[in-house]
Structures are given as C-alpha cells and as structure tokens.
Design a protein around this motif. Structure first.
Motif, short mmCIF file in Angstrom:
data_model
loop_
_atom_site.label_atom_id
_atom_site.label_comp_id
_atom_site.label_asym_id
_atom_site.label_seq_id
_atom_site.Cartn_x
_atom_site.Cartn_y
_atom_site.Cartn_z
N VAL A 72 29.12 45.04 41.86
CA VAL A 72 29.75 44.18 42.17
C VAL A 72 28.47 43.45 41.29
O VAL A 72 28.28 43.48 39.96
N GLY A 73 29.97 42.31 40.61
CA GLY A 73 30.24 41.68 39.41
C GLY A 73 28.94 40.57 39.30
O GLY A 73 28.25 40.44 39.78
N GLY A 74 27.74 40.69 37.98
CA GLY A 74 27.13 39.30 38.17
C GLY A 74 27.11 38.62 38.41
O GLY A 74 26.21 38.48 38.65
N LYS A 75 28.03 37.97 38.46
CA LYS A 75 28.33 36.68 38.64
C LYS A 75 29.15 36.35 40.37
O LYS A 75 29.67 35.97 40.70
N TYR A 76 28.91 37.36 40.95
CA TYR A 76 29.40 37.29 42.38
C TYR A 76 29.18 36.96 43.91
O TYR A 76 27.39 36.67 43.37
N LYS A 77 29.68 35.83 44.04
CA LYS A 77 28.81 34.96 45.48
C LYS A 77 30.54 35.68 46.89
O LYS A 77 31.40 36.06 46.65
N ASN A 78 28.94 35.62 47.44
CA ASN A 78 29.68 35.69 49.06
C ASN A 78 31.64 35.55 48.96
O ASN A 78 31.55 33.61 48.28
N GLY A 79 32.18 36.02 49.20
CA GLY A 79 33.72 35.54 49.69
C GLY A 79 34.89 35.04 47.69
O GLY A 79 36.21 34.99 48.11
N ASN A 80 33.92 36.17 47.25
CA ASN A 80 35.34 35.73 45.30
C ASN A 80 35.99 36.79 45.80
O ASN A 80 36.57 37.32 44.92
N GLY A 81 35.95 38.11 46.93
CA GLY A 81 36.74 39.26 46.78
C GLY A 81 36.25 40.42 46.12
O GLY A 81 35.15 40.43 45.55
N PHE A 82 37.45 41.43 46.39
CA PHE A 82 36.93 42.74 45.68
C PHE A 82 38.94 43.10 44.49
O PHE A 82 39.67 42.57 44.96
N ALA A 83 38.11 43.69 44.11
CA ALA A 83 39.79 44.55 42.90
C ALA A 83 39.05 45.99 43.68
O ALA A 83 38.22 46.88 43.14
N THR A 282 31.34 45.39 31.17
CA THR A 282 31.56 44.20 31.64
C THR A 282 31.27 44.15 33.34
O THR A 282 31.70 42.98 33.20
N LEU A 283 30.09 44.12 33.09
CA LEU A 283 29.78 44.38 35.22
C LEU A 283 28.83 42.82 35.20
O LEU A 283 29.55 42.34 35.77
N THR A 284 28.69 42.95 33.99
CA THR A 284 27.59 40.87 33.65
C THR A 284 28.59 39.81 34.10
O THR A 284 28.03 39.21 35.06
N ASP A 285 29.76 40.03 33.93
CA ASP A 285 30.31 38.85 33.82
C ASP A 285 31.23 38.50 35.29
O ASP A 285 31.74 38.24 35.34
N GLU A 286 31.51 39.28 35.73
CA GLU A 286 32.33 40.10 36.51
C GLU A 286 32.13 38.83 38.21
O GLU A 286 31.02 39.10 37.67
N THR A 287 32.79 38.48 38.26
CA THR A 287 32.82 37.43 39.57
C THR A 287 33.97 38.51 40.80
O THR A 287 33.45 37.69 42.16
N PHE A 288 34.63 39.80 40.97
CA PHE A 288 34.35 40.06 42.02
C PHE A 288 33.25 41.10 42.72
O PHE A 288 32.73 42.08 41.51
#
Length: 467
Positions: A72-83, A282-288
């Motif tokens: 889970v990305g560090g900047k993930y929010k519900n609805g951002n989606g999946f890669a 690089t997960l910290t800045d990920e939004t997905f």
C-alpha cells in the motif's frame, strides 16, 4: 584454454533456485510466501478481520496454490486504485488419481490423469518423481498438511520398442488412458516390502473407513509417510503430481539459454513478485496499491475457487476497504450434490477400472476431475472424508477415463463465482436421464445419513484443520 561460456547472473541463479524448488503450484506459492515474508509482508487470513494501512505490505493465499500480494502506497487514499500484475502458478502435468493402485503384467503402476493441454509424448522415458501436498491425521486428532517433493526418480512411463510398433516414428499415437500409466515397481518387490504392521484403526484410536491402503500401493503410502513424518495409516488424502527430476539449468555455448519445465508460467510469477519486492524503496510516495495476483488452474480454464474466473480477486480488492460478506464466504463450505454414475454391467468398459462406483449400495460418491469439471480438491475431500468417518458413512471415488469427456455440475460454477471451498458428491444410479431411472435403497440410506452427518459434524471437522 579460454572458456567460451558466459557468466550466469544473480538474477538467473535466483530464478533457477526458485523454479527448482517449485515442482508444483503449491510449492511455487509456498516459495513466494517465503520471499514475501522475508521482505516484511504480513499474511492476511481470509476468515479474519483485515486492517489495511498506508505503507502496509500484505499477502493472502487461497487453497495453497493462489496468492495475492499487495504493498500500500504511503500516500494511498481509498479510491486511488491499484497497480496490478496477474500471472498463474500451474502448468500442464500428470496428476495421481484418487485411486492410483494399478497392477499389470507384474508391474505396479500409478494411475494418472492429464491436467491441462500437455504435449504428453514428452513425458515418456523421463525419470519422474512425485510432488504435491498430503493431508494426514496427527496423534492428537488434528489434521495437518505437508508439501512433499521426493528428490529421486521413482516413476517412469516407458515407450514401446520399435520392434513391437514399427510405425512409431511415422505415427505416434497415445491413448491417454492406456499409454500414460506410470511404472512404480515390480510386483515381487511390493510383496517383499509390504507392511507387516497393518491395522484397522487410526492413530487417534478410531476405526478406519475408506482405507487409503486399498486405493494406493502400500509402498507409495509409506514413502509419503516418511516425507511427512507420519504413519501411513494416518494419510487421509493428497494432491500429487508427476514431476521431472532433471533440474532447470542454463545451457547453450555461452550459457545463453534456460532449460526448464514450467516456464509457462512460473517465470512470470517469479518476475512479478521480485518486481513488487524490489519496488518497496519507493513505496513512501506511492498513491496506488501495488499488487501481484498469481492464480491456479489457468491451464484448465481458470474456473475454480483459486482461478481467475473466481470471486477471489473481487473479494480481495474489496476487502482493502471493507470487510463483512467476504469473511462469511471464507468461513463457508459448499457441497455440490448431484447424482453419480454407477457402473452399468453391460457397459463397464466405459469407466476407469479403478474408479467405478460399481455398487449401488457401496456408499456416497466423491467426484474428482483435475481439470475442474468437478469442484473437489484434496482439501475439500479431506473435510468430506472426516465428516463421513465421523458419520460412519462409506465413500466411493469417481473419476472419468482419460479418453472420454467429463460431465460437470453446479459445483465448479458456484466455487468459482463465490470463491468458496466446494466438493462434488453424488449417490450412484443407473439409467441417468431416462424416463425411468434406478438406484438402490441402501444408496438412499447412505445419502440421508451423509447429510445428517454433514450438518452435525462440519463444525468439529472444520475447527480441527491446522494450516
């Protein structure tokens, strides 16, 4: 003298190590689990509450052969989606049938079934072994599961000599029922090594029903028992595949090739997982949410509880944000009940001789097909056998001939659509689909007692499983 061979990279070495440890989809997923755990991923149980948080790393396993892994990305929010990346863990192979005990011309053979669209002549004259999973009863009454991989050649499917079939180079014809049965031993060796410690009770003191020793050669069961560190009498069921003993390796003049089985599709599986693990920095800045989905049974159409046509994907992705209906599904078990074919006395050759529910009063029929025309797996059959044992109901095994198409039931459909553990059973009958059909009174009695036992004993059996 200068060597022409090129060096082998760490990446190639890593893959070869992985695939040599992954003779089956079960082993593949287990090795993926090791990789993920070492990278800090946490296993989620699909029958427990999930609490997903940013920077969390998770994986969930379905029936030992399917796995979904997520970071889970560090900047993930519900609805951002999946890669996501999707691949599959299974490959065409020969699988041991529920009744494998077979004798012909003083040879002990193992009855096998064709899984997927294999090029079956390439399995001839290979030094083969067995790999898969075995379910067994422990002395304390609990049921355990062990992955086995016998590390020596024990099986072979010999070709016919050209002197006996002169046109074999011009026309190779294989009957999948008659010509792919594997040789295990000579009958005289089986007699010399037969167990002298046979008993009619299990390690927990209960009487044995549906004795596995009647379905499989005693030497084979003893070999499996030694692999599992248990008693042969306590083996309940297994999923066993034939596997090549020749390891994967690099080859070619400059080591430019990989020679291996199961490249389709364990290579994709390995690479996808490695890519996910390698991206964690690089997960910290990920939004997905980054993820990998590795399914079983792609080679047979994906229609299983652990296949891509199942609800596994939807359940898993939905549970990243909510958690109710799916937990109930995970704790559920489905019996698909449809009538079964008893052996017709005038057409007995239309059945696999080792899988004939020949007696209409012989017990409830467990229907198995490794291409998922029936939903039975070793796990669901294990639960069923324990329920039948506690209910004092005999069982019979049914599997189609390899050279005939197999019917199906609602079981595979519901198993796939719901992602629910399912087993296919039936009562034996004759004249199916006639205006006047027939079965036996004892078949009715067995069927009634079986369902009584199912509703009374399921909780006890389910809670005894240690996985």
């Amino acid at each position: 003298m200068t060597s022409l061979a090129g060096s082998v990279s760490k990446n190639v070495e890593g893959f070869l190590d992985f695939i040599n440890k992954s003779p089956t989809a079960f082993h593949c997923v287990d090795n993926v689990k090791t990789t993920l755990t070492s990278a800090g991923f946490k296993e989620l149980r699909d029958n427990e509450q999930w609490n997903i948080a940013p920077l969390g790393k998770y994986f969930v396993i379905k029936d030992d052969s399917c796995v979904g892994a997520f970071a889970v990305g560090g900047k993930y929010k519900n609805g951002n989606g999946f890669a996501l990346t999707a691949a599959h863990t299974d490959s065409p192979h020969l699988r041991v049938k529920p009744v494998s005990k077979r004798e012909e011309s003083n040879y002990l053979q193992v009855n096998v079934e064709c899984y997927g669209g294999g090029i079956w002549h390439t399995w001839l004259d290979r030094d083969l072994t067995l790999a898969g999973r075995v379910f067994f009863r422990k002395p304390n009454g609990k049921i355990s599961r062990h992955f086995v991989h016998v590390k020596r050649p024990i099986l072979r499917i010999p070709t016919i000599a050209i002197h006996l079939k002169r046109d074999t180079n011009e026309k190779l014809e294989l009957n999948k029922q008659d010509h792919l049965q594997a040789v295990l031993a000579l009958k005289i060796e089986e007699e010399l090594n037969k167990s002298t410690n046979e008993k009619d009770t299990t390690s927990d003191g209960n009487k044995k029903l549906n004795d596995e020793s009647k379905k499989h050669h005693s030497q084979l069961l003893q070999l499996l028992a030694s692999e599992c560190n248990c008693q042969a009498d306590d083996i309940i069921n297994f999923d066993l595949m034939l596997a090549d003993t020749q390891p994967s390796c690099v080859g070619g003049l400059n080591n430019e090739f990989i020679y291996s089985g199961r490249l389709d599709n364990q290579m994709s599986s390995y690479c996808a997982i490695q890519g996910l693990v390698n991206s964690l920095d690089t997960l910290t800045d990920e939004t997905f949410i980054r993820g990998v989905l590795l399914y079983d049974n792609e080679e047979t159409g994906s229609e299983s509880a652990q296949g891509a046509m199942s609800e596994f994907t939807q359940h898993t992705l939905r549970r990243m944000t909510r958690d109710d209906y799916e937990r109930s599904i995970s704790n559920s078990f489905l019996i698909s009940a449809d009538m079964a074919h008893g052996v017709h006395p005038n057409y007995s050759s239309l059945h696999d001789r080792d899988h004939r529910p020949s007696l209409l009063n012989g017990g409830v029929v467990v229907k198995t097909n490794c291409c998922n025309r029936y939903a039975t797996t070793a796990f669901t059959a294990t639960l069923l056998k324990e329920i039948a044992r506690l209910s004092n109901v005999p069982l019979q095994e049914f599997s189609m001939r390899n050279d005939m198409p197999c019917g199906t039931t609602v079981g595979p459909i519901l198993s796939a659509r719901l992602g629910m553990s399912t087993v296919d059973v039936g009562a034996p009958q004759l004249s199916m689909h006639s205006i006047r059909e027939m079965t036996s009174t004892q078949a009715l009695e067995h069927y009634l007692e079986f369902f009584n036992g199912f509703y009374n004993n399921f909780k006890q059996v389910y809670e005894s499983i240690e996985l």
